[in-house]
Enzyme design. Structure first.
Site, short mmCIF file in Angstrom:
data_model
loop_
_atom_site.label_atom_id
_atom_site.label_comp_id
_atom_site.label_asym_id
_atom_site.label_seq_id
_atom_site.Cartn_x
_atom_site.Cartn_y
_atom_site.Cartn_z
N HIS A 67 26.18 51.30 86.78
CA HIS A 67 26.59 51.65 85.41
C HIS A 67 26.77 53.16 85.35
CE1 HIS A 67 27.11 51.38 81.19
NE2 HIS A 67 25.91 51.03 80.78
N HIS B 94 36.13 47.49 87.45
CA HIS B 94 35.43 47.43 86.18
C HIS B 94 35.34 45.98 85.75
CE1 HIS B 94 34.41 48.28 81.99
NE2 HIS B 94 34.04 49.47 82.43
N ASP C 7 34.48 56.96 85.90
CA ASP C 7 33.61 57.74 86.76
C ASP C 7 34.32 58.36 87.96
OD1 ASP C 7 31.22 57.53 85.39
OD2 ASP C 7 30.93 55.48 86.11
N1 ACO Z 1 35.45 48.43 95.87
C1 ACO Z 1 35.83 47.39 96.66
N2 ACO Z 1 35.88 46.11 96.24
C2 ACO Z 1 35.51 45.88 94.98
C3 ACO Z 1 35.10 46.90 94.10
C4 ACO Z 1 35.07 48.22 94.60
N3 ACO Z 1 34.70 49.24 93.84
N4 ACO Z 1 34.79 46.38 92.90
C5 ACO Z 1 35.00 45.07 93.00
N5 ACO Z 1 35.43 44.76 94.26
C6 ACO Z 1 35.84 43.45 94.76
C7 ACO Z 1 34.63 42.56 95.01
O1 ACO Z 1 34.17 42.68 96.35
C8 ACO Z 1 35.23 41.18 94.73
O2 ACO Z 1 35.99 40.80 95.84
P1 ACO Z 1 36.02 39.25 96.32
O3 ACO Z 1 36.64 38.52 95.17
O4 ACO Z 1 36.81 39.26 97.58
O5 ACO Z 1 34.58 38.88 96.52
C9 ACO Z 1 36.16 41.44 93.57
O6 ACO Z 1 36.57 42.81 93.72
C10 ACO Z 1 35.55 41.24 92.20
O7 ACO Z 1 34.36 42.02 92.12
P2 ACO Z 1 33.09 41.70 91.23
O8 ACO Z 1 31.85 42.17 91.92
O9 ACO Z 1 33.12 40.29 90.75
O10 ACO Z 1 33.34 42.61 89.99
P3 ACO Z 1 32.30 42.88 88.83
O11 ACO Z 1 33.06 42.76 87.57
O12 ACO Z 1 31.07 42.06 88.96
O13 ACO Z 1 31.84 44.38 89.10
C11 ACO Z 1 31.73 46.71 89.04
C12 ACO Z 1 32.30 45.45 88.36
C13 ACO Z 1 30.19 46.62 89.14
C14 ACO Z 1 32.05 47.94 88.17
C15 ACO Z 1 32.37 46.84 90.45
O14 ACO Z 1 33.77 46.96 90.36
C16 ACO Z 1 31.79 48.01 91.25
O15 ACO Z 1 30.73 47.86 91.89
N6 ACO Z 1 32.48 49.22 91.23
C17 ACO Z 1 31.97 50.36 91.89
C18 ACO Z 1 30.89 51.03 91.04
C19 ACO Z 1 31.48 51.69 89.80
O16 ACO Z 1 32.47 52.42 89.88
N7 ACO Z 1 30.82 51.48 88.65
C20 ACO Z 1 31.21 52.12 87.39
C21 ACO Z 1 31.65 51.12 86.39
S1 ACO Z 1 32.26 51.94 84.94
C22 ACO Z 1 30.90 52.35 84.07
O17 ACO Z 1 29.84 51.78 84.10
C23 ACO Z 1 31.01 53.53 83.24
#
Ligand code: ACO
Length: 422
Positions: free
Chosen positions: A263, A302, A358
């Protein structure tokens, strides 16, 4: 075509037709038809936990509006304090209302000496400022017992003013403690962001006046971070607030939720990632390793946005204004190359992974001289306005205590076995 959904219990053939209202269906109808059958949604991926008139977020189309006003217009024309008023009160203030709001916030920036001397200075010298912030917010509830009166309009307003006003003071105090510098008292002659920068950086000068470009950039970042509807920390605020805990305790819970790297901690993770990549030549191998599942591209993706995060677009512009003053952050070129490479790669395109707020905010904070440990704290300072707007709304809605159900997957009943028999 009827705007309804029909749910049928195939065991009995009974069904219920539920109207679609504001993009959702009333779950109590589900419960009527299917008592004891719970809708399984552990991370609220398909659940609207509240109705709210504060922030509208359309992730598919990359739209973000506070009380109907597009984030782009607010970032361009408003200020954080005006946005905080808008979030809390629902309307933009007129000149008189804004003058009173600014006055009240300015005159509540000081914190009780015991909070600073006995509490904040009690932390270990290398305590993480976010840990100090979370704990200090919780401690404030003991300094303001009147905050227990959550249904008294005057008391509620007072706690809102105090929290918005004191966040920068606590945040800067946490930083000064962690670097062994003396605490700087608020300067009520400065605007909200300039005062924060003064409390952060002032050394021996009688009056600290930050560069207006940097104060303005921070103000824009604060506007962009002020609210984001039912995110993890706001949900924590509403859930804890629904038990009728006071605003300080609920804000401490929300700040704790923000602390996590998924987050509010993500901008710190972005800088670590860019530093680790080190050179532009390493970008492609890094992207390849992400695609092989070896870690995530921090600052990308996201839960709600399946398009470019509108805040990321505004932040990218702010970054260039800041670099004019501070000099370019050396990591910018790596970030730009990373963005360009990812946005043309099918792995990221097919999963709708775009830069989020971010991705660039950490680069700006770093260029302005903030240590990485302060990044999440910088997110928390303005987000308190959003948390409080939701807390206020939730109390006005007379919401029931948040109490989800579970699908029990443990052992069936069994008899206790005394220690010797195990
Ligand atoms: N890099 C690479 N792959 C990713 C990323 C990423 N940053 N984010 C999601 N994916 C992939 C996952 O591996 C998944 O792939 P799959 O379908 O082959 O398994 C698919 O995209 C869907 O991902 P989920 O984990 O289901 O997405 P979720 O909605 O649960 O997670 C999150 C959202 C936590 C923000 C995620 O995108 C992430 O970890 N991002 C990096 C951390 C980040 O930037 N967080 C800030 C969020 S904004 C905020 O809070 C202000």
């Amino acid at each position: 075509m009827p705007e309804t959904v029909t749910i049928t219990d195939n065991r009995t053939g009974e069904s219920v037709e539920v109207p679609i209202s504001n993009g959702g269906v009333d779950a109590s109808q589900w419960s009527k038809l299917l008592p004891g059958i719970w809708f399984y949604d552990p991370s609220f991926g398909a659940t609207a936990a509240a109705s709210s008139s504060i922030t509208e977020l359309d992730g598919e189309n990359g739209i973000l509006r506070y009380r109907g006003y597009p984030i782009e217009q607010l970032a361009e024309q408003s200020t954080y304090l005006e946005v905080a008023y808008l979030l809390i009160h629902g309307e933009l203030p007129n000149a008189e209302q804004f003058a009173a709001w600014t006055h009240d916030i300015t005159y509540h920036t000081f914190i009780h000496e015991n909070v600073r001397k006995r509490f904040m200075e009690g932390f270990h010298h290398d305590a993480h400022p976010m840990g100090i912030l979370v704990s200090t917010l919780a401690a404030l509830s003991t300094f303001y017992p009147d905050a227990k009166d959550i249904f008294g309009a005057e008391s509620r307003h007072k706690q809102i003013i105090r929290l918005i006003a004191k966040m920068p003071t606590i945040a800067a105090g946490a930083h000064r403690h962690s670097v062994g510098m003396p605490f700087v008292y608020p300067d009520n002659n400065l605007d909200f962001c300039s005062n924060f920068l003064s409390m952060m950086w002032k050394v021996a000068e009688p009056h600290f006046q930050p560069d207006p470009v940097l104060s303005h950039a921070l103000d824009v970042l604060f506007i962009l971070h002020a609210d984001h509807e039912q995110n993890c920390s706001t949900t924590a605020m509403r859930v804890v607030g629904s038990s009728h805990a006071d605003a300080y305790s609920a804000s401490a819970a929300a700040a704790a939720a923000l602390y996590g790297p998924r987050h509010g901690g993500a901008n710190e993770a972005v800088i670590r990632m860019l530093t680790e990549i080190g050179t532009i030549d390493n970008v492609e191998p890094f992207i390849a390793s992400v695609k092989e599942g070896k870690g995530r591209l921090q600052g990308f993706g996201h839960r709600v946005y399946k398009n470019y995060d509108p805040r990321a677009r505004i932040i990218k512009k702010v970054a260039y204004d800041v670099f004019e003053v501070t000099g370019k952050n050396q990591l910018l070129d790596i970030a730009l190359k990373l963005e360009e490479t990812a946005l043309s790669d099918d792995y990221f395109i097919s999963r709708k992974l775009y830069p989020n707020v971010d991705f660039y905010s950490g680069l700006i904070y770093q260029a302005m001289g903030f240590p990485m440990e302060m990044f999440t704290v910088l997110f928390a300072i303005p987000r308190v306005a959003g948390w409080l707007a939701h807390w206020n709304e939730m109390l006005d809605q007379d919401a029931r205590i948040a109490r989800p159900r579970q699908l029990y997957t443990g052992e069936a009943v069994r008899d206790y076995v005394p220690m010797g028999g195990r």
